[in-house]
Design an enzyme around this catalytic site. Sequence first.
Site, mmCIF file in Angstrom:
data_model
loop_
_atom_site.group_PDB
_atom_site.id
_atom_site.type_symbol
_atom_site.label_atom_id
_atom_site.label_comp_id
_atom_site.label_asym_id
_atom_site.label_seq_id
_atom_site.Cartn_x
_atom_site.Cartn_y
_atom_site.Cartn_z
ATOM 1 N N HIS A 95 18.335 11.332 -67.648
ATOM 2 C CA HIS A 95 18.229 11.127 -66.198
ATOM 3 C C HIS A 95 19.610 11.258 -65.546
ATOM 4 O O HIS A 95 19.788 12.025 -64.590
ATOM 5 C CB HIS A 95 17.643 9.740 -65.920
ATOM 6 C CG HIS A 95 17.523 9.418 -64.466
ATOM 7 N ND1 HIS A 95 16.359 9.603 -63.758
ATOM 8 C CD2 HIS A 95 18.424 8.924 -63.572
ATOM 9 C CE1 HIS A 95 16.541 9.236 -62.501
ATOM 10 N NE2 HIS A 95 17.790 8.822 -62.356
ATOM 11 N N GLU A 96 20.579 10.512 -66.074
ATOM 12 C CA GLU A 96 21.911 10.546 -65.485
ATOM 13 C C GLU A 96 22.611 11.883 -65.735
ATOM 14 O O GLU A 96 23.435 12.318 -64.924
ATOM 15 C CB GLU A 96 22.755 9.395 -66.034
ATOM 16 C CG GLU A 96 22.172 8.003 -65.781
ATOM 17 C CD GLU A 96 21.896 7.719 -64.314
ATOM 18 O OE1 GLU A 96 22.553 8.341 -63.454
ATOM 19 O OE2 GLU A 96 21.015 6.883 -64.019
ATOM 20 N N HIS A 132 21.918 14.155 -62.873
ATOM 21 C CA HIS A 132 22.817 13.893 -61.745
ATOM 22 C C HIS A 132 24.201 14.486 -62.002
ATOM 23 O O HIS A 132 24.780 15.140 -61.133
ATOM 24 C CB HIS A 132 22.967 12.376 -61.537
ATOM 25 C CG HIS A 132 21.733 11.693 -61.036
ATOM 26 N ND1 HIS A 132 20.975 12.189 -59.996
ATOM 27 C CD2 HIS A 132 21.143 10.524 -61.420
ATOM 28 C CE1 HIS A 132 19.960 11.358 -59.751
ATOM 29 N NE2 HIS A 132 20.043 10.353 -60.618
#
Length: 419
Positions: free
Chosen positions: A18-19, A22
């Site tokens: 997920h990160e 980003h």
Amino acid sequence: MNTVIAFVLIFGALVFFHELGHLVLANRAGILCREFAIGFGPKILSFKRNETVYTIRLLPIGGFVKMAGEDPEVIEVKPGHNVGLLFNKEGKVEKIILNNKEKYPNARIVEVENVDLEHNMFISGYEHGEEDFIKRFDVSETSYFVVDGQEIQLAPYNRQFQSKKVGQRIAAIAAGPLMNFILAFVILVVLGFIQGAPVDDPRLGQLTADGAAKEAGLQENDVIQTIEGQSTSSWGEVVEIIRENPEKELTFEVERAGQILSYEVVPKSAKLGEETIGQIGAYNPVDKSFVSSFKYGFVETYTWAKEILIGFGKLITGQFSIEMLSGPVGIYDMTDQVAQSGTLNLLRWAALLSINLGIVNLLPLPALDGGRLLFLFIEALRGKPIDRQKEGIVHFIGFSLLMLLMLVVTWNDIQRLFL
């Protein structure tokens, strides 16, 4: 211990990817990312690579990528401040020492008169011992603040989140949830390769050792032509006929190696809720080809996402209560149960959690990715950003409420498991 390891690995993988979404899109847009963190709270482990500090933190309740300018910058240099300056080979300031300047004997001490560390990148002021005239010092775009011995990289405006186009910022925020969907899809495609993707052919898959099909002499990969004279063209039709005839002798005509063979099969009765159905102990056929596995990954990801969204809809309309939600404790307990059923089921569980994490983060709630995306979409529509201070207050309140909800859900989990 195995459950702890499984939980840590699954949680770590979901948050990491997920990160990572980003981080990758933010870096591509030229945004300075100061920290990539898994977990919250005190640091357990950290190391720096290029511009980013990678950390693992104590509390396993999420993670974050700290992008410069996404929130107001914490460190400021103002007129009247005394700072120490260290220079690089080009004569530009590479380190601005804010305190404990006596530890840096080579630093030039300056009382700041004017400063711009975002656009023009300079500091001007009176150097210690030469207070009669103002000097101007150019600051490198890759310079650092030094606070209590810790170095924090400056973020010129062109490296800050707010300086980028709305589309770039939307992409950087949306990439996190998107990576969760991609991760789930990849896991499910791998499962399709390993287990095989279910297909709707009237062909017998794996047979159970004590099932009626095995006892009657049927074999895996037999193609069912008819049951009691009724032709079958799909696995769904085969299942329907068998379910409707528990404990009744049925004549199966099957094709095997080019021959048509006949067998008498008596489906065993089984309970499905309040209904009694017939079963012969045969799994549906599967296909392990790339195309079928790819399709299986897509269909399963879509199906689970739809079911989760329906569940959230029922929560909003009151059909589900908050007591039915699970936090880290509940997820740990479910992971324990799934881990006991085998590695493949644990992978499926990881895919489900990844889809759930992606959807939760897309909800338009403050402090979540969805809340930040909502503000960005509003900015795109109105042509100018919302006041950053007001947006920050909204996200702070949202984060506080989110932590309160986490505490309530965790308490409910503990009550269900231990009280």
